[in-house]
Design a protein around this motif. Structure first.
Motif, PDB file in Angstrom:
ATOM      1  N   GLN A   1      -9.333  -2.790 -10.651  1.00  0.00           N
ATOM      2  CA  GLN A   1      -7.938  -3.218 -10.643  1.00  0.00           C
ATOM      3  C   GLN A   1      -7.695  -4.301 -11.698  1.00  0.00           C
ATOM      4  O   GLN A   1      -8.545  -5.177 -11.911  1.00  0.00           O
ATOM      5  CB  GLN A   1      -7.567  -3.758  -9.261  1.00  0.00           C
ATOM      6  CG  GLN A   1      -6.086  -4.043  -9.066  1.00  0.00           C
ATOM      7  CD  GLN A   1      -5.779  -4.511  -7.659  1.00  0.00           C
ATOM      8  OE1 GLN A   1      -6.566  -5.254  -7.058  1.00  0.00           O
ATOM      9  NE2 GLN A   1      -4.662  -4.081  -7.112  1.00  0.00           N
TER      10      GLN A   1
ATOM     11  N   ASN B   1     -11.309  -5.091  -3.266  1.00  0.00           N
ATOM     12  CA  ASN B   1     -11.145  -4.271  -4.458  1.00  0.00           C
ATOM     13  C   ASN B   1     -11.892  -4.908  -5.628  1.00  0.00           C
ATOM     14  O   ASN B   1     -11.857  -6.129  -5.813  1.00  0.00           O
ATOM     15  CB  ASN B   1      -9.666  -4.144  -4.838  1.00  0.00           C
ATOM     16  CG  ASN B   1      -8.865  -3.371  -3.818  1.00  0.00           C
ATOM     17  OD1 ASN B   1      -9.290  -2.317  -3.355  1.00  0.00           O
ATOM     18  ND2 ASN B   1      -7.698  -3.883  -3.451  1.00  0.00           N
TER      19      ASN B   1
ATOM     20  N   GLN C   1     -12.068  -5.989  -9.268  1.00  0.00           N
ATOM     21  CA  GLN C   1     -10.997  -6.294 -10.219  1.00  0.00           C
ATOM     22  C   GLN C   1     -11.540  -6.931 -11.486  1.00  0.00           C
ATOM     23  O   GLN C   1     -12.572  -7.590 -11.486  1.00  0.00           O
ATOM     24  CB  GLN C   1      -9.939  -7.185  -9.567  1.00  0.00           C
ATOM     25  CG  GLN C   1     -10.446  -8.486  -8.985  1.00  0.00           C
ATOM     26  CD  GLN C   1      -9.356  -9.292  -8.285  1.00  0.00           C
ATOM     27  OE1 GLN C   1      -8.204  -8.873  -8.183  1.00  0.00           O
ATOM     28  NE2 GLN C   1      -9.712 -10.463  -7.809  1.00  0.00           N
TER      29      GLN C   1
ATOM     30  N   PHE D   1      -5.197   0.533 -10.994  1.00  0.00           N
ATOM     31  CA  PHE D   1      -6.636   0.706 -11.204  1.00  0.00           C
ATOM     32  C   PHE D   1      -6.875   1.514 -12.483  1.00  0.00           C
ATOM     33  O   PHE D   1      -6.164   2.486 -12.757  1.00  0.00           O
ATOM     34  CB  PHE D   1      -7.273   1.420 -10.010  1.00  0.00           C
ATOM     35  CG  PHE D   1      -7.409   0.548  -8.796  1.00  0.00           C
ATOM     36  CD1 PHE D   1      -8.635  -0.032  -8.460  1.00  0.00           C
ATOM     37  CD2 PHE D   1      -6.306   0.288  -7.988  1.00  0.00           C
ATOM     38  CE1 PHE D   1      -8.764  -0.839  -7.348  1.00  0.00           C
ATOM     39  CE2 PHE D   1      -6.424  -0.527  -6.871  1.00  0.00           C
ATOM     40  CZ  PHE D   1      -7.654  -1.090  -6.549  1.00  0.00           C
TER      41      PHE D   1
END
Length: 229
Positions: free
Chosen positions: A225, A192, A194, A163
């Protein structure tokens, strides 16, 4: 002989639409978004991905498109349905297209459907500046000028599932390219945020990067990420 008011009204409406830039064939625009996509984020989401028939693309950003836009935040699209994608017009570019502008849609294909969509929806709105060959060639040259993976790697930002701060990513690209990028994120199966797409703005000639008159809403967290591919 009585005047034909129906024809008169139609003519007035036509002139009004021309002034408002509303007809399908309107080709005026203020700048391009040059959009590159990270394949790892495309594939690591709810959306399924398939490698093109030429095989797995390189672990690099791929071109998504070169999109005419207005400073108001809107954009023209599908400007000339009569201007069909013609693969023969870009025959000298096909090898680079397969490498730099690959498709990840399913089922596995050769990319022609993707390029056809990009030309029909976006490219036809730039015909006042770029013909079909020039349009795709311009995008390929912009990809060479903006080596995003190199810019990020030089700043220690690598596609390793780690990250990174959104500000760090923007700063690294701005220092390398000279202009502020727009960052778009998507979500993986674990929700997450990204790194998905990077937007750079280009003048109407399709040749030079410029500061973006308006940036897209990227739906990114403060730390995002950078997935492997």
């Amino acid at each position: 002989m009585k005047p034909n008011f129906s024809l008169f009204i139609c003519f007035v409406c036509f002139l009004t639409l021309q002034q408002l830039h509303l007809p399908c064939f309107a080709q005026d625009f203020d700048f391009f978004y040059f959009v590159q996509q990270w394949p790892g984020a495309y594939c690591d989401s709810r959306q399924s991905c398939c490698y093109p028939k030429t095989g797995k693309p390189a672990a690099d950003f791929g071109i998504h498109g070169l999109w005419p836009n207005y400073k108001s935040g809107g954009w023209p699209q599908n400007c000339n349905p009569d201007s069909e994608f013609d693969e023969s017009q870009i025959s000298d570019l096909l090898s680079n297209m397969q490498t730099e502008w690959p498709t990840l849609s399913c089922p596995s294909n050769d990319g022609v459907k993707f390029w056809t969509h990009e030309w029909t929806k976006h490219g036809t709105c730039a015909e006042s500046e770029l013909d079909q060959h020039d349009y795709f060639h311009a995008a390929l040259k912009l990809k060479q000028k903006a080596n995003l993976l190199h810019a990020l790697s030089n700043a220690g930002i690598k596609p390793n599932d780690e990250f990174y701060g959104l500000r760090e990513i923007k700063k690294a690209i701005e220092e390398a390219i000279g202009f502020t990028p727009g960052i778009e994120c998507n979500k993986d199966s674990s929700h997450n945020s990204q790194l998905y797409q990077i937007y750079l703005c280009v003048d109407t000639s399709g040749a030079e990067f410029i500061e973006c008159p308006v940036l897209p809403h990227g739906r990114c967290d403060s730390r995002i990420q950078f997935p492997k591919f």
